[in-house]
Write a protein that holds these residues in place. Structure first.
Motif, PDB file in Angstrom:
ATOM      1  N   VAL A 251      -8.043 -10.201   1.580  1.00  0.00           N
ATOM      2  CA  VAL A 251      -6.970 -10.054   0.606  1.00  0.00           C
ATOM      3  C   VAL A 251      -5.976  -9.021   1.127  1.00  0.00           C
ATOM      4  CG1 VAL A 251      -8.505 -10.644  -1.296  1.00  0.00           C
ATOM      5  CG2 VAL A 251      -8.159  -8.263  -0.699  1.00  0.00           C
ATOM      6  N   PRO A 252      -4.686  -9.197   0.829  1.00  0.00           N
ATOM      7  CA  PRO A 252      -3.697  -8.244   1.338  1.00  0.00           C
ATOM      8  C   PRO A 252      -3.644  -6.967   0.510  1.00  0.00           C
ATOM      9  CG  PRO A 252      -2.608  -9.948   0.066  1.00  0.00           C
ATOM     10  CD  PRO A 252      -4.069 -10.315   0.110  1.00  0.00           C
ATOM     11  N   PHE A 253      -3.349  -5.882   1.170  1.00  0.00           N
ATOM     12  CA  PHE A 253      -3.109  -4.607   0.501  1.00  0.00           C
ATOM     13  C   PHE A 253      -1.975  -4.765  -0.508  1.00  0.00           C
ATOM     14  CE2 PHE A 253       0.160  -1.235   0.925  1.00  0.00           C
ATOM     15  CZ  PHE A 253      -0.432  -0.258   0.140  1.00  0.00           C
ATOM     16  N   GLY A 254      -2.199  -4.257  -1.723  1.00  0.00           N
ATOM     17  CA  GLY A 254      -1.183  -4.317  -2.762  1.00  0.00           C
ATOM     18  C   GLY A 254      -0.558  -2.951  -2.995  1.00  0.00           C
ATOM     19  N   GLN A 255       0.764  -2.902  -2.986  1.00  0.00           N
ATOM     20  CA  GLN A 255       1.461  -1.634  -3.067  1.00  0.00           C
ATOM     21  C   GLN A 255       2.273  -1.534  -4.357  1.00  0.00           C
ATOM     22  OE1 GLN A 255       3.971   1.293  -0.130  1.00  0.00           O
ATOM     23  NE2 GLN A 255       3.859  -0.861   0.396  1.00  0.00           N
ATOM     24  N   THR A 256       1.990  -0.497  -5.168  1.00  0.00           N
ATOM     25  CA  THR A 256       2.772  -0.256  -6.371  1.00  0.00           C
ATOM     26  C   THR A 256       3.885   0.744  -6.059  1.00  0.00           C
ATOM     27  OG1 THR A 256       1.669   1.712  -7.287  1.00  0.00           O
ATOM     28  CG2 THR A 256       0.578  -0.416  -7.603  1.00  0.00           C
ATOM     29  N   LYS A 257       4.710   1.036  -7.042  1.00  0.00           N
ATOM     30  CA  LYS A 257       5.816   1.983  -6.843  1.00  0.00           C
ATOM     31  C   LYS A 257       5.362   3.436  -7.014  1.00  0.00           C
ATOM     32  CE  LYS A 257       7.424   1.695 -11.657  1.00  0.00           C
ATOM     33  NZ  LYS A 257       8.544   1.286 -12.547  1.00  0.00           N
ATOM     34  N   PHE A 258       4.050   3.633  -7.172  1.00  0.00           N
ATOM     35  CA  PHE A 258       3.529   4.987  -7.404  1.00  0.00           C
ATOM     36  C   PHE A 258       2.731   5.505  -6.205  1.00  0.00           C
ATOM     37  CE2 PHE A 258       3.806   2.912 -11.583  1.00  0.00           C
ATOM     38  CZ  PHE A 258       4.657   3.778 -12.234  1.00  0.00           C
ATOM     39  N   ARG A 259       3.190   5.205  -4.979  1.00  0.00           N
ATOM     40  CA  ARG A 259       2.455   5.620  -3.788  1.00  0.00           C
ATOM     41  C   ARG A 259       2.963   6.934  -3.190  1.00  0.00           C
ATOM     42  NH1 ARG A 259      -1.367   3.115  -1.201  1.00  0.00           N
ATOM     43  NH2 ARG A 259      -0.907   4.279   0.705  1.00  0.00           N
ATOM     44  N   GLN A 260       3.758   7.657  -3.919  1.00  0.00           N
ATOM     45  CA  GLN A 260       4.282   8.913  -3.392  1.00  0.00           C
ATOM     46  C   GLN A 260       3.134   9.836  -2.990  1.00  0.00           C
ATOM     47  OE1 GLN A 260       5.105   7.531  -6.247  1.00  0.00           O
ATOM     48  NE2 GLN A 260       7.328   7.394  -6.476  1.00  0.00           N
ATOM     49  N   GLY A 261       3.228  10.372  -1.756  1.00  0.00           N
ATOM     50  CA  GLY A 261       2.229  11.308  -1.266  1.00  0.00           C
ATOM     51  C   GLY A 261       1.003  10.664  -0.665  1.00  0.00           C
ATOM     52  N   LEU A 262       0.925   9.323  -0.696  1.00  0.00           N
ATOM     53  CA  LEU A 262      -0.225   8.620  -0.125  1.00  0.00           C
ATOM     54  C   LEU A 262       0.095   8.121   1.279  1.00  0.00           C
ATOM     55  CD1 LEU A 262      -1.350   6.547  -3.260  1.00  0.00           C
ATOM     56  CD2 LEU A 262      -2.235   8.754  -2.467  1.00  0.00           C
ATOM     57  N   GLU A 266       2.606  -0.486   5.359  1.00  0.00           N
ATOM     58  CA  GLU A 266       3.589  -1.543   5.190  1.00  0.00           C
ATOM     59  C   GLU A 266       3.002  -2.687   4.358  1.00  0.00           C
ATOM     60  OE1 GLU A 266       6.725  -1.510   6.199  1.00  0.00           O
ATOM     61  OE2 GLU A 266       6.507   0.502   7.075  1.00  0.00           O
ATOM     62  N   SER A 267       3.851  -3.317   3.568  1.00  0.00           N
ATOM     63  CA  SER A 267       3.431  -4.516   2.846  1.00  0.00           C
ATOM     64  C   SER A 267       3.506  -5.720   3.780  1.00  0.00           C
ATOM     65  CB  SER A 267       4.328  -4.748   1.631  1.00  0.00           C
ATOM     66  OG  SER A 267       4.178  -3.711   0.691  1.00  0.00           O
ATOM     67  N   TYR A 268       2.769  -6.774   3.457  1.00  0.00           N
ATOM     68  CA  TYR A 268       2.816  -7.983   4.281  1.00  0.00           C
ATOM     69  C   TYR A 268       4.146  -8.696   4.101  1.00  0.00           C
ATOM     70  CZ  TYR A 268      -1.859  -7.971   6.225  1.00  0.00           C
ATOM     71  OH  TYR A 268      -2.959  -7.657   6.959  1.00  0.00           O
ATOM     72  N   THR A 269       4.659  -9.225   5.202  1.00  0.00           N
ATOM     73  CA  THR A 269       5.873 -10.036   5.202  1.00  0.00           C
ATOM     74  C   THR A 269       5.487 -11.498   5.406  1.00  0.00           C
ATOM     75  OG1 THR A 269       6.161  -9.856   7.599  1.00  0.00           O
ATOM     76  CG2 THR A 269       7.143  -8.115   6.227  1.00  0.00           C
ATOM     77  N   LYS A 270       6.472 -12.363   5.341  1.00  0.00           N
ATOM     78  CA  LYS A 270       6.215 -13.785   5.595  1.00  0.00           C
ATOM     79  C   LYS A 270       5.594 -13.983   6.969  1.00  0.00           C
ATOM     80  CE  LYS A 270       8.566 -18.245   5.990  1.00  0.00           C
ATOM     81  NZ  LYS A 270       9.871 -18.974   5.897  1.00  0.00           N
ATOM     82  N   GLN A 271       6.117 -13.271   7.971  1.00  0.00           N
ATOM     83  CA  GLN A 271       5.617 -13.433   9.341  1.00  0.00           C
ATOM     84  C   GLN A 271       4.210 -12.865   9.509  1.00  0.00           C
ATOM     85  OE1 GLN A 271       8.203 -11.947  12.423  1.00  0.00           O
ATOM     86  NE2 GLN A 271       6.588 -11.925  13.978  1.00  0.00           N
ATOM     87  N   THR A 272       3.992 -11.608   9.064  1.00  0.00           N
ATOM     88  CA  THR A 272       2.667 -10.998   9.260  1.00  0.00           C
ATOM     89  C   THR A 272       1.598 -11.704   8.434  1.00  0.00           C
ATOM     90  OG1 THR A 272       3.200  -9.310   7.577  1.00  0.00           O
ATOM     91  CG2 THR A 272       3.592  -8.750   9.894  1.00  0.00           C
ATOM     92  N   ALA A 273       1.979 -12.217   7.275  1.00  0.00           N
ATOM     93  CA  ALA A 273       1.016 -12.983   6.471  1.00  0.00           C
ATOM     94  C   ALA A 273       0.659 -14.286   7.183  1.00  0.00           C
ATOM     95  CB  ALA A 273       1.590 -13.264   5.088  1.00  0.00           C
ATOM     96  N   SER A 274       1.652 -14.926   7.795  1.00  0.00           N
ATOM     97  CA  SER A 274       1.401 -16.175   8.538  1.00  0.00           C
ATOM     98  C   SER A 274       0.487 -15.923   9.728  1.00  0.00           C
ATOM     99  CB  SER A 274       2.727 -16.780   9.016  1.00  0.00           C
ATOM    100  OG  SER A 274       3.539 -17.153   7.928  1.00  0.00           O
TER     101      SER A 274
END
Length: 472
Positions: A251-262, A266-274
């Protein structure tokens, strides 16, 4: 000798307090751990033998009862010897009984596990709970990592807080299957990703379990630049070489807008997911050829991100990782269309609406269109909901909140009833009082009152979805 006299004797004889406690524990029920009975089922075996709430169950057939696994395992026997410390009675009572195999004794305990749920000792760089905003209810911040919940409810565990004795107990009781969050078999990388210096021996522990006949479902949360690419190949090589691996879900890493300081990821893109899907399907094809079944799967979210067609239902075989979102969409479509083909058409007027996450909306729209084509009197509107609460990068239905639903559905044409997936609701099994609550603490009733419309909660199956659409 009474306990009070024994205590005076110990003190006068300069016997240390620990010895007194040892003897006292022995007289009051031995040195075993005990669990307190909270309820007795009427007309049960326990009631027949005069047990009461408040009594303490010490052992079954000489085995200490520490938690629910001990209780379920040892209580299944036909001939039982129970040692019970009854409330307000000084000595331990021994009960010998004969029952049918698997017949319930009728004992209930304060919590299902009988003791405290084990929490996670890791600080994973991808942890979703660390990405929650402040001010939410306390239970949402609890990170469970309990092997008992893995067997009982399908939770995934990292095994970093397990002692060797717990592995031995799993093997001795043949507790199977176990669901394990592996992420990577590279010892150094796993320690880094889990922020736990004890996390590196995962492959050794998995081998110990699988060699003993314990079946495993494995989960990999993939983070671009960390455990994907060649590191993913290494992990898959290690895992597919083990016996008794049932499935491996990625499963891909899921990123919320509350990752400050963590840790930046990078989130998955169309290319990296492919690219990731290509690796996973390669290994899936390989295990299908070598073992006669596909062991490696990508979650639906990878296919949606890559904008690739999700495989047909047959691809997922027994859907062993559907709780991880693997094959969920294919199964939904398959069940829905099968049910639609078997329901006779009519001209009844029906108006309803469905609110769902952005990623699932196109699929649900196609299903609604198919239903409306057959049922000419059906008007079913599908509303994709943007996740403002966690951030627009979160597109799955299960992380929608009541607040976003309320704000985005207000003044929309909703028909006679609104359909929502049960995945949106917080129902963590151990807290049934939270079963109808969204992640932001809004209840189903509050949302229903706010929108002034009845809400139907649908299960994940396609037949249930169609039935809810066609509801009068």
């Amino acid at each position: 000798m009474l306990l009070a006299d024994l205590e005076i004797f110990c003190r006068r004889s300069n016997i240390v307090a620990a010895v007194f406690i040892y003897i006292k524990n022995y007289l009051e029920g031995g040195l075993s751990v005990s669990v307190t009975i909270s309820h007795i089922t009427p007309h049960s075996i326990a009631q027949k033998y005069g047990l009461h709430p408040g009594d303490k169950l010490l052992t079954i057939n000489g085995h200490d009862i520490v938690d629910v696994l001990d209780y379920q395992f040892y209580a299944d026997e036909v001939d039982l010897t129970l040692r019970v410390k009854q409330i307000n009675k000084p000595l331990v009572r021994v009960i010998r009984l004969h029952k049918q195999q698997y017949q319930d004794l009728g004992l209930e305990f304060e919590t299902y596990l009988m003791d405290k749920q084990k929490s996670c000792t890791n600080k994973c760089i991808f942890c979703f709970i660390d990405q929650l905003p402040k001010g939410m209810r306390e239970s949402l911040y609890f990170k469970d990592d309990d092997s008992r919940l893995s067997f009982l409810f399908g939770n995934y565990v990292t095994m970093t807080n397990m002692q060797e004795s717990e592995l031995d107990r799993i093997i001795a009781m043949h507790i199977t299957p176990i669901n394990v969050s592996v992420h990577t078999t590279n010892p150094e990388l796993r320690c880094k990703m889990l922020n736990n210096r004890f996390a590196g021996n995962i492959l050794e522990r998995l081998k110990k379990l699988t060699d003993a006949g314990i079946a495993l479902n494995c989960q990999l949360v993939l983070c671009p630049g960390y455990n994907d690419g060649n590191e993913l190949r290494r992990t898959l090589d290690d895992l597919t070489a083990l016996p008794n691996i049932i499935s491996i879900a990625c499963v891909p890493f899921g990123q919320t807008k509350f990752r400050q300081g963590l840790t930046p990821i990078e989130s998955y893109t169309k290319q990296t997911a492919s690219e990731t899907i290509a690796i996973l399907e390669e290994y899936g094809d390989k295990t299908l050829k070598e073992h006669g079944r596909r062991l490696v799967f990508a979650s639906d979210e990878f296919y949606l991100t890559a904008q690739k067609t999700i495989p047909q239902a047959e691809f997922y075989e027994d859907f062993s990782q559907i709780e991880n979102g693997v094959g969920m969409i294919s199964l939904l479509v398959d069940e829905f269309m099968d049910a639609l083909n078997h329901v006779p058409a009519d001209q009844k007027t029906r108006r309803c609406s469905i609110a769902t996450g952005m990623s699932a909306a196109p699929t649900l729209q196609k299903l609604a269109d198919a239903a409306m084509q057959k049922f000419k009197g059906l008007d079913c509107k599908v509303y994709p909901i943007t996740n403002h609460f966690f951030g627009e990068t979160i597109t799955v239905t299960g992380l929608l909140t009541g607040t976003d639903l309320k704000e985005q559905l207000n003044e929309k044409e909703l028909g006679s009833h609104l359909l929502l997936s049960c995945n949106m609701l917080r129902s963590p099994r151990m807290h049934s009082d939270e079963a109808d609550v969204f992640l932001d603490d809004m209840t189903v009733k509050q949302l229903s009152d706010s929108l002034d419309i009845p809400i139907t909660i649908t299960e994940t199956g396609g037949e249930d979805l169609l039935s809810a659409m066609l509801k009068q």
